[in-house]
Design a protein around this motif. Structure first.
Motif, PDB file in Angstrom:
ATOM      1  N   ASP A 189      19.151 -54.578  24.993  1.00 57.91           N
ATOM      2  CA  ASP A 189      19.182 -54.815  23.547  1.00 57.91           C
ATOM      3  C   ASP A 189      17.837 -54.416  22.950  1.00 57.91           C
ATOM      4  O   ASP A 189      16.805 -55.021  23.238  1.00 57.91           O
ATOM      5  CB  ASP A 189      19.460 -56.301  23.278  1.00 57.91           C
ATOM      6  N   ARG A 190      17.837 -53.390  22.094  1.00 55.69           N
ATOM      7  CA  ARG A 190      16.596 -52.871  21.550  1.00 55.69           C
ATOM      8  C   ARG A 190      15.849 -53.899  20.702  1.00 55.69           C
ATOM      9  O   ARG A 190      14.622 -53.914  20.666  1.00 55.69           O
ATOM     10  CB  ARG A 190      16.875 -51.619  20.704  1.00 55.69           C
ATOM     11  N   SER A 191      16.582 -54.768  20.003  1.00 50.32           N
ATOM     12  CA  SER A 191      15.916 -55.769  19.176  1.00 50.32           C
ATOM     13  C   SER A 191      15.181 -56.784  20.046  1.00 50.32           C
ATOM     14  O   SER A 191      14.073 -57.238  19.701  1.00 50.32           O
ATOM     15  CB  SER A 191      16.928 -56.480  18.274  1.00 50.32           C
ATOM     16  N   VAL A 192      15.771 -57.135  21.186  1.00 53.60           N
ATOM     17  CA  VAL A 192      15.124 -58.057  22.112  1.00 53.60           C
ATOM     18  C   VAL A 192      13.852 -57.415  22.671  1.00 53.60           C
ATOM     19  O   VAL A 192      12.795 -58.053  22.767  1.00 53.60           O
ATOM     20  CB  VAL A 192      16.072 -58.445  23.265  1.00 53.60           C
ATOM     21  N   LEU A 193      13.953 -56.127  23.032  1.00 55.60           N
ATOM     22  CA  LEU A 193      12.793 -55.420  23.562  1.00 55.60           C
ATOM     23  C   LEU A 193      11.687 -55.316  22.524  1.00 55.60           C
ATOM     24  O   LEU A 193      10.506 -55.482  22.843  1.00 55.60           O
ATOM     25  CB  LEU A 193      13.207 -54.024  24.024  1.00 55.60           C
ATOM     26  N   SER A 194      12.047 -55.029  21.279  1.00 52.82           N
ATOM     27  CA  SER A 194      11.048 -54.905  20.213  1.00 52.82           C
ATOM     28  C   SER A 194      10.271 -56.202  20.046  1.00 52.82           C
ATOM     29  O   SER A 194       9.048 -56.200  19.875  1.00 52.82           O
ATOM     30  CB  SER A 194      11.715 -54.511  18.893  1.00 52.82           C
ATOM     31  N   HIS A 203       9.838 -58.432  22.334  1.00 51.53           N
ATOM     32  CA  HIS A 203       9.031 -58.602  23.546  1.00 51.53           C
ATOM     33  C   HIS A 203       7.744 -57.783  23.462  1.00 51.53           C
ATOM     34  O   HIS A 203       6.647 -58.284  23.747  1.00 51.53           O
ATOM     35  CB  HIS A 203       9.855 -58.179  24.762  1.00 51.53           C
ATOM     36  N   TYR A 204       7.874 -56.518  23.052  1.00 52.98           N
ATOM     37  CA  TYR A 204       6.699 -55.655  22.922  1.00 52.98           C
ATOM     38  C   TYR A 204       5.732 -56.203  21.868  1.00 52.98           C
ATOM     39  O   TYR A 204       4.509 -56.186  22.056  1.00 52.98           O
ATOM     40  CB  TYR A 204       7.105 -54.239  22.524  1.00 52.98           C
ATOM     41  N   ALA A 205       6.284 -56.670  20.754  1.00 50.26           N
ATOM     42  CA  ALA A 205       5.447 -57.192  19.671  1.00 50.26           C
ATOM     43  C   ALA A 205       4.677 -58.430  20.130  1.00 50.26           C
ATOM     44  O   ALA A 205       3.482 -58.581  19.823  1.00 50.26           O
ATOM     45  CB  ALA A 205       6.310 -57.521  18.452  1.00 50.26           C
ATOM     46  N   ALA A 206       5.348 -59.307  20.881  1.00 49.63           N
ATOM     47  CA  ALA A 206       4.690 -60.525  21.363  1.00 49.63           C
ATOM     48  C   ALA A 206       3.572 -60.181  22.344  1.00 49.63           C
ATOM     49  O   ALA A 206       2.477 -60.773  22.301  1.00 49.63           O
ATOM     50  CB  ALA A 206       5.713 -61.441  22.028  1.00 49.63           C
ATOM     51  N   LEU A 207       3.825 -59.220  23.222  1.00 50.09           N
ATOM     52  CA  LEU A 207       2.804 -58.821  24.184  1.00 50.09           C
ATOM     53  C   LEU A 207       1.622 -58.160  23.472  1.00 50.09           C
ATOM     54  O   LEU A 207       0.457 -58.412  23.805  1.00 50.09           O
ATOM     55  CB  LEU A 207       3.399 -57.872  25.218  1.00 50.09           C
TER      56      LEU A 207
END
Length: 242
Positions: free
Chosen positions: A71-76, A78-82
């Motif tokens: 899911d691209r929204s989930v990945l986005s 995740h990347y933003a939090a990191l």
């Protein structure tokens, strides 16, 4: 913003420890914090394994669970939090290194992290070091030339359908297949159908204890070879003599 720490993106491995530029080693030794991604299903970080033999205090390494959610929204998110976590360290004046397996910007999650971080801290000093791609490591391990003369080489994530891969093979001399995953059985069946499996090479988890290296795909155990960190080198015709 002048007191921001420096951010380094560093490709490590794949393959035996030590597959990284000397300049990247210097950055690792200078970094206050080293972020090392780890699959949520893994016990340890493969990226850290690739640092074996380099003098780095374990206290500077932070393993971070990395999601592979489609899911691209989930990945986005995740990347933003990191990226936010990294930004906080940079704002505190700490230098930060981020490890990624293979080349830093070839089908790598590092590119997403970099983009998210630049959105937060556009003036942060940063440098990306290139790494060794999985297909270069595979070719070297099996002494398999990736391209000679005017041979056309295509690098791509594995298609979802056999017809698409068939067309890619027809229009190129060599196809480098990445992100194969559970598609491996039908990919091997297609290569056998085309009568070219004997010209191809395969690597899975190269450099790790359970690595698979093969240039005899007809005997490849698909159960053991299916999964993350697999690369397939496809040659349409026999290698010519020079």
């Amino acid at each position: 913003m002048s007191n921001l720490g420096t951010f380094w993106g560093i490709g490590v491995g794949p393959g035996p420890a030590g597959y990284l530029p000397l300049a990247a080693v210097a950055a690792l030794q200078a970094a206050d914090i080293i972020f090392a991604p780890k699959a949520t299903t893994a016990d340890s970080s493969i990226a850290v394994h690739c640092l074996a033999g380099i003098a780095i205090e374990p206290s500077r390494i932070r393993e971070i669970a990395f999601t592979m959610d489609p899911d691209r929204s989930v990945l986005s998110e995740h990347y933003a939090a990191l990226a936010e976590t990294i930004a906080l360290e940079l704002q505190a004046g700490h230098s930060v290194a981020y490890l990624t397996i293979g080349d830093s910007l070839t089908y790598s999650t590092y590119g997403y992290i970099l983009s998210a971080l630049q959105d937060i801290l556009p003036t942060a000093p940063l440098h990306t070091f290139p790494g060794i791609t999985s297909y270069a490591a595979t070719a070297a391990a099996l002494n398999w030339p990736l391209g000679e003369g005017k041979e056309r080489v295509l690098i791509l994530p594995c298609p979802e359908q056999a017809d698409a891969l068939r067309a890619d093979i027809a229009s190129h001399d060599i196809v480098i297949l990445m992100k194969i995953g559970k598609r491996l059985p039908w990919v091997l069946a297609l290569l056998h159908e085309l009568g070219i499996s004997q010209y191809c090479a395969f690597a899975h988890r190269i450099g790790l204890a359970d690595e698979i290296l093969s240039n005899d795909l007809d005997t490849l155990n698909t159960t053991a070879a299916t999964g993350y960190l697999a690369t397939l080198l496809i040659r349409k015709t026999p290698k010519g003599k020079r």
